[in-house]
Design a protein around this motif. Sequence first.
Motif, PDB file in Angstrom:
ATOM      1  N   ILE A 143      -6.047  -5.204  -8.987  1.00  0.00           N
ATOM      2  CA  ILE A 143      -5.770  -6.104  -7.855  1.00  0.00           C
ATOM      3  C   ILE A 143      -7.051  -6.817  -7.431  1.00  0.00           C
ATOM      4  O   ILE A 143      -7.056  -8.015  -7.145  1.00  0.00           O
ATOM      5  CB  ILE A 143      -5.157  -5.328  -6.677  1.00  0.00           C
ATOM      6  N   TRP A 147      -7.720 -13.449   0.808  1.00  0.00           N
ATOM      7  CA  TRP A 147      -7.802 -12.424   1.864  1.00  0.00           C
ATOM      8  C   TRP A 147      -6.685 -11.397   1.708  1.00  0.00           C
ATOM      9  O   TRP A 147      -6.921 -10.185   1.753  1.00  0.00           O
ATOM     10  CB  TRP A 147      -7.721 -13.114   3.233  1.00  0.00           C
ATOM     11  N   VAL A 148      -5.485 -11.890   1.475  1.00  0.00           N
ATOM     12  CA  VAL A 148      -4.354 -10.975   1.347  1.00  0.00           C
ATOM     13  C   VAL A 148      -4.509 -10.093   0.106  1.00  0.00           C
ATOM     14  O   VAL A 148      -4.214  -8.901   0.134  1.00  0.00           O
ATOM     15  CB  VAL A 148      -3.026 -11.769   1.305  1.00  0.00           C
ATOM     16  N   LEU A 149      -5.016 -10.669  -0.979  1.00  0.00           N
ATOM     17  CA  LEU A 149      -5.170  -9.871  -2.194  1.00  0.00           C
ATOM     18  C   LEU A 149      -6.225  -8.777  -2.007  1.00  0.00           C
ATOM     19  O   LEU A 149      -6.028  -7.639  -2.442  1.00  0.00           O
ATOM     20  CB  LEU A 149      -5.536 -10.761  -3.380  1.00  0.00           C
ATOM     21  N   ALA A 163     -15.670  -3.971   0.330  1.00  0.00           N
ATOM     22  CA  ALA A 163     -15.419  -3.803   1.760  1.00  0.00           C
ATOM     23  C   ALA A 163     -16.318  -4.741   2.560  1.00  0.00           C
ATOM     24  O   ALA A 163     -15.862  -5.425   3.484  1.00  0.00           O
ATOM     25  CB  ALA A 163     -15.659  -2.341   2.164  1.00  0.00           C
ATOM     26  N   PHE A 169     -15.113  -8.195   2.059  1.00  0.00           N
ATOM     27  CA  PHE A 169     -13.855  -8.456   2.760  1.00  0.00           C
ATOM     28  C   PHE A 169     -14.089  -8.756   4.243  1.00  0.00           C
ATOM     29  O   PHE A 169     -13.493  -9.663   4.806  1.00  0.00           O
ATOM     30  CB  PHE A 169     -12.910  -7.264   2.615  1.00  0.00           C
ATOM     31  N   ALA A 189      -6.936  -7.445   0.826  1.00  0.00           N
ATOM     32  CA  ALA A 189      -6.295  -6.471   1.716  1.00  0.00           C
ATOM     33  C   ALA A 189      -5.367  -5.569   0.905  1.00  0.00           C
ATOM     34  O   ALA A 189      -5.329  -4.352   1.107  1.00  0.00           O
ATOM     35  CB  ALA A 189      -5.525  -7.176   2.822  1.00  0.00           C
ATOM     36  N   ALA A 190      -4.649  -6.182  -0.037  1.00  0.00           N
ATOM     37  CA  ALA A 190      -3.768  -5.380  -0.899  1.00  0.00           C
ATOM     38  C   ALA A 190      -4.592  -4.378  -1.697  1.00  0.00           C
ATOM     39  O   ALA A 190      -4.201  -3.217  -1.865  1.00  0.00           O
ATOM     40  CB  ALA A 190      -2.979  -6.295  -1.832  1.00  0.00           C
ATOM     41  N   LEU A 193      -7.385  -2.998  -0.785  1.00  0.00           N
ATOM     42  CA  LEU A 193      -7.786  -1.903   0.099  1.00  0.00           C
ATOM     43  C   LEU A 193      -6.618  -0.952   0.339  1.00  0.00           C
ATOM     44  O   LEU A 193      -6.797   0.263   0.417  1.00  0.00           O
ATOM     45  CB  LEU A 193      -8.306  -2.454   1.422  1.00  0.00           C
ATOM     46  N   HIS A 194      -5.413  -1.491   0.455  1.00  0.00           N
ATOM     47  CA  HIS A 194      -4.250  -0.615   0.625  1.00  0.00           C
ATOM     48  C   HIS A 194      -3.950   0.165  -0.638  1.00  0.00           C
ATOM     49  O   HIS A 194      -3.578   1.331  -0.578  1.00  0.00           O
ATOM     50  CB  HIS A 194      -3.023  -1.427   1.024  1.00  0.00           C
ATOM     51  N   ALA A 195      -4.122  -0.513  -1.770  1.00  0.00           N
ATOM     52  CA  ALA A 195      -3.807   0.159  -3.026  1.00  0.00           C
ATOM     53  C   ALA A 195      -4.682   1.395  -3.198  1.00  0.00           C
ATOM     54  O   ALA A 195      -4.241   2.418  -3.719  1.00  0.00           O
ATOM     55  CB  ALA A 195      -4.006  -0.800  -4.196  1.00  0.00           C
TER      56      ALA A 195
END
Lengths: 364, 552
Positions: free
Chosen positions: A337, A314-316, A276, A279, A318-319, A321-323
């Motif tokens: 991920i 960055w997108v990975l 975190a 990120f 973020a993915a 964190l969503h996962a």
Amino acid sequence: MSPQLLSIVTLWAAAALYAVAMVAWSIRLSRVADERVRARAGDDAVVAEAPAREKVSVAAGAAAPVDDAAVAAMASGATSFVVDDGEDDAPPRSAADRALGAARAAMYLGIVLHAVGLTARFFEADHVPWSNMYGYTITGSFTAVAVFAFVQSRRDISYLGAAVTGFSTLTLGLAMTVLYSAADGLRPALQSFWLVIHVSIAIISTGVFVVAFAATVLQLLQYERADGEREVTGGALKRVGTKARNVVVRAAQRARWFEAVPSAQKLETVAFRLNAVGFVLWTFTVMAGAIWAEHAWGRYWGWDPKEIWSFVIWVLYAAYLHARTTSGWLGRRSAWISVWAFAALIANFTIVNLFFQGLHTYAS
Amino acid sequence: MARMKLDNYAVADAPRLGLRGWARWIWRQITSMRVALILLLLLALASIPGSILPQYPSNATAANEFVASYGWWGRALDAMGFLDVFGSAWFTAIYILLFASLIGCILPRIGVYWRNLRTPLSPAPSRLDRYEDKDEAETDDARLALDTAAAGLRDQRVLGIAIPSRIVAITGWRVRVDERDTRDGGRELALSASNESLREAGNLLFHLSLVGILASMAVGGLLTYRGQAIIVEGGSFTNAVVDYDSFSSGNLFDEDELDPFTLTLDELDATFADDGMPEDFTAHVTFQEPGDDAFSTTIQVNRPLQVDGGKIYLQGNGYAPDITVTDSDGNVAFSDAVPFLPQDGVYTSTGVVKVPDVTSGDQLGFVATLLPSATESDGELVSVHPDLLNPVLIVRGYTGDLGLDTGVPQNVYVLDESQLSPMRDEDDAVWTVALSPGESVELPDGLGTFTWNDTSRYAAFDLRTDPTLPWLLAFAIGALVGLAGSLFAPRRRLWLVAPLASEGVEGVTDDGTPVTVVRAATMAPAHDAGAAEQMRRVLDAATGRSRRVEKE
Ligand code: HEM
């Protein structure tokens, strides 16, 4: 001594000290594991032998909530206290504590020398040493250890020590041998205060991600260890994969030091908190890069290879964190991920710098 | 798991939706979250080819070459959009879907958040002793103690300035205090506080800011323009579309909006290290808006000039040899500084001179290579440094038709040789000469003369305006702040309970005042070690307890 020589000497010394620290952290890990196993086996005996002493140690453990490993170390400290004849007043030191002391000493000395080496490089080049891969690597290996040392000073994550110092030994060694280049001037394109902002934060977040990655690897190993070996079936590729996995699982199951590694759940928490932080810093890195690009190139985003990979990373993450908040994905899958995200991060520093043409090419 | 429970609004919302609504809400939440996750993974995956394959927008030449040299493979990849990934239908589809999902996810959550803020906190639990983090302290005035605690929690300051309580409800603690009956018939004061709002506020701010960033980028694409102007030292440029060497703009950009300023390049400083590495480029320019005084300033690589209609960037530079050509009748047919394009790090530069206006006979054309610091190496002339240490100009000439009258715009850096033939010397070999500055040479067959007078530098300026930049910056800051709040804001609940009146009298101090015990408890995620400490501090402040901080 010229700054150049000073820089080279101190960086080599730092690499050597990290290697020593790595060994010491490994010893620390296996000693803690030993003592944990012994403590488990000998609990009753100790209590029977010296109930009062044991109570003292338990009370201390309760007063200052500490990590499992530290509690184990403390409990074992009590054990050796009992064995000592108790004549000297010096606090009891178990083998694990001694290894911890040695690891810390080597690591901190390494950090100091590493800092001297970076500073000398700064004076040698007359600008921040972040204009080529050598500069990134000597700084990135520094931030990884520094981040680890910082977290370690607040909570016990010594089980990550060997991996992190090992990483830095390796990358620093690679930098000194393969990537080394004498300092030279700074191209006009890099003469900007955004170089300091953008690149320093990028390197710091990389350091944070490195430590998080070490925790994630242990976390994944914990899962596999718990699952045990799998039956080898399916196509050739799958069989090879399963066999390789089984080899790792066997090694992990046999490795005594694994007793000192915390639970997968705990590792996931550690990795998440670091990821975190990483990120947020990476988000800042990308934004600062866009602002700089706007200043230097007249556009804030142009899908240059380096920009693409920063975006992918960055997108990975973020993915990831969503996962973690998607049902069925927290744990093993989200961890994977973050492994991919970390792989992209490393690719961005290596493959992209070396093989892709783009506006950032001067970096290599 | 505790984390899921606190974060997930599906659960937080549970009591008011009823079981079926609840199930549906969870289902929607889970599915959309899963969809968002998959779209994010797809987005990352889809971006990668853009870094591997040559892309039209950034390098059209390489993309064309790729198609030409890979046969049907190249054509297939091209047709499927792999050579313009970020403009391709599938990439666009992924991010449009992602943002649709994002908006579909965010809007209901804003509603839920809003309602949650207006719903009173749940009161303190009747029994605090079942919580792990708890404490108690004595006071002689329970009411004062809880009022102090409540006021302290509500008081949030930034740089010493108190934040209004409505905002504190989001950024800090929400507090409620009840006076209620106890089970055993007495009365008690119960304070309940929570600072969980900030986290979700941060999350919403973050996601909304992402939408804002995307929207700004889209609007920016419509309103922006970008042009490049090449100015030789001493020359100037007027900000009008015809004066640009290249110009592109968004659909909504109005060309009449270009502010008709003039920019004069007085001098371009370029310094190089001994090894040829560039050290500094500075363009000294004079800028004038109609009706205003001219002013002089500088433009550097990382320091664009901010003017009313946008920014001016120093994007490139090179040499512009000053060349004069006379025709066979002895008239000056061409005399100008010609910008040459640098081909490598030492500024070996090539350029083209087109001489259409000859008095009689065929048109003339020249292709020239400038070697700034020429030396001989293996029988060939090469340049070794970007400075003009030993400049040499290698010239070839052509006669024929330059093809300028076809109406098709021509590239000024390329000679269309289709209707030209090279000049030849007496031995019928292709005519090539190497000139030094100031040197003049007779063309073969009495075609005239070619003179290299001297060499100036030129600067390539990019001019660009994008009115959405301030918005982008604002949304980027919003995203960053929101993200930090979303990831780092604590989620704590805190309760204080104190019995009132006779029920609370548990003892009497020396001077006879009754003593009440205030109990406190807190709940926070496991890793949040600061929660218990904060609880103790609140309790200290409320009861006036002074605590020896033990650290063993
Ligand atoms: C452009 C695409 C998106 C990006 C870059 C993005 C990024 C992020 C990031 C970095 C976080 C971490 C913050 C945190 O953990 O609190 C987050 C959290 C979250 N996102 Fe997104 N997001 C995107 C789209 C979506 C969509 C489409 C949804 C709707 C399903 C969504 C729902 C959430 C939720 C519910 C959280 C909170 C998770 C938690 O409980 O911590 N996001 N997002």
